[in-house]
Scaffold this motif. Structure first.
Motif, PDB file in Angstrom:
ATOM      1  N   PHE A 273      -3.706 -59.684   2.850  1.00 51.26           N
ATOM      2  CA  PHE A 273      -4.333 -58.715   1.964  1.00 51.26           C
ATOM      3  C   PHE A 273      -3.356 -57.599   1.602  1.00 51.26           C
ATOM      4  O   PHE A 273      -3.390 -57.085   0.490  1.00 51.26           O
TER       5      PHE A 273
ATOM      6  N   TYR B  14      -1.293 -58.801  -1.267  1.00 49.03           N
ATOM      7  CA  TYR B  14      -2.126 -58.829  -2.468  1.00 49.03           C
ATOM      8  C   TYR B  14      -2.377 -57.415  -2.989  1.00 49.03           C
ATOM      9  O   TYR B  14      -2.226 -57.150  -4.184  1.00 49.03           O
ATOM     10  N   TYR B  15      -2.731 -56.495  -2.103  1.00 52.89           N
ATOM     11  CA  TYR B  15      -2.979 -55.116  -2.517  1.00 52.89           C
ATOM     12  C   TYR B  15      -1.725 -54.476  -3.098  1.00 52.89           C
ATOM     13  O   TYR B  15      -1.792 -53.742  -4.081  1.00 52.89           O
TER      14      TYR B  15
ATOM     15  N   LEU C 163      -7.708 -53.019  -7.332  1.00 51.90           N
ATOM     16  CA  LEU C 163      -7.315 -52.686  -5.967  1.00 51.90           C
ATOM     17  C   LEU C 163      -8.455 -51.988  -5.231  1.00 51.90           C
ATOM     18  O   LEU C 163      -8.804 -52.348  -4.107  1.00 51.90           O
TER      19      LEU C 163
ATOM     20  N   GLU D  27     -11.339 -54.532  -4.623  1.00 54.50           N
ATOM     21  CA  GLU D  27     -11.014 -55.509  -3.580  1.00 54.50           C
ATOM     22  C   GLU D  27     -10.956 -54.859  -2.197  1.00 54.50           C
ATOM     23  O   GLU D  27     -11.488 -55.403  -1.227  1.00 54.50           O
ATOM     24  N   ALA D  28     -10.293 -53.707  -2.100  1.00 56.04           N
ATOM     25  CA  ALA D  28     -10.188 -53.025  -0.807  1.00 56.04           C
ATOM     26  C   ALA D  28     -11.560 -52.562  -0.328  1.00 56.04           C
ATOM     27  O   ALA D  28     -11.865 -52.640   0.872  1.00 56.04           O
TER      28      ALA D  28
ATOM     29  N   LEU E 273      -5.155 -52.562   4.146  1.00 52.82           N
ATOM     30  CA  LEU E 273      -4.456 -51.481   3.451  1.00 52.82           C
ATOM     31  C   LEU E 273      -3.269 -50.963   4.253  1.00 52.82           C
ATOM     32  O   LEU E 273      -2.288 -50.498   3.685  1.00 52.82           O
TER      33      LEU E 273
ATOM     34  N   VAL F  41       0.044 -52.423   3.251  1.00 54.09           N
ATOM     35  CA  VAL F  41       0.646 -52.030   1.971  1.00 54.09           C
ATOM     36  C   VAL F  41       1.877 -51.167   2.223  1.00 54.09           C
ATOM     37  O   VAL F  41       2.941 -51.393   1.644  1.00 54.09           O
TER      38      VAL F  41
END
Length: 75
Positions: free
Chosen positions: A23, A26-27, A39, A42-43, A56, A59
């Protein structure tokens, strides 16, 4: 006979994005392409479903240069 089997070594985690760090990648891609609404959506969905924002956290890690990532992984 009635069961489909994957024969390439992939398990359910790979097929269903079961690893949290997926994730983060992807983020970060959503952030880099300025898809901020997507974003947030989805988050938010991830946080509600998993009661966590762990995706997160990755990221920041993936945004670092590879040398910094390597140093952090050596710890």
């Amino acid at each position: 006979r009635h069961v489909k089997v994957l024969m390439d070594g992939q398990g359910a985690d790979e097929q269903l994005a079961g690893y949290t760090y997926f994730f983060g990648v992807y983020y970060l891609e959503l952030l880099r392409t300025a898809r901020l609404y997507r974003l947030a959506t989805e988050a938010g969905a991830y946080a509600r479903q998993h009661r966590s924002v762990a995706g997160l956290a990755y990221v920041g890690f993936y945004a670092l240069p590879q040398a910094a990532q390597a140093k952090l992984l050596q710890r």
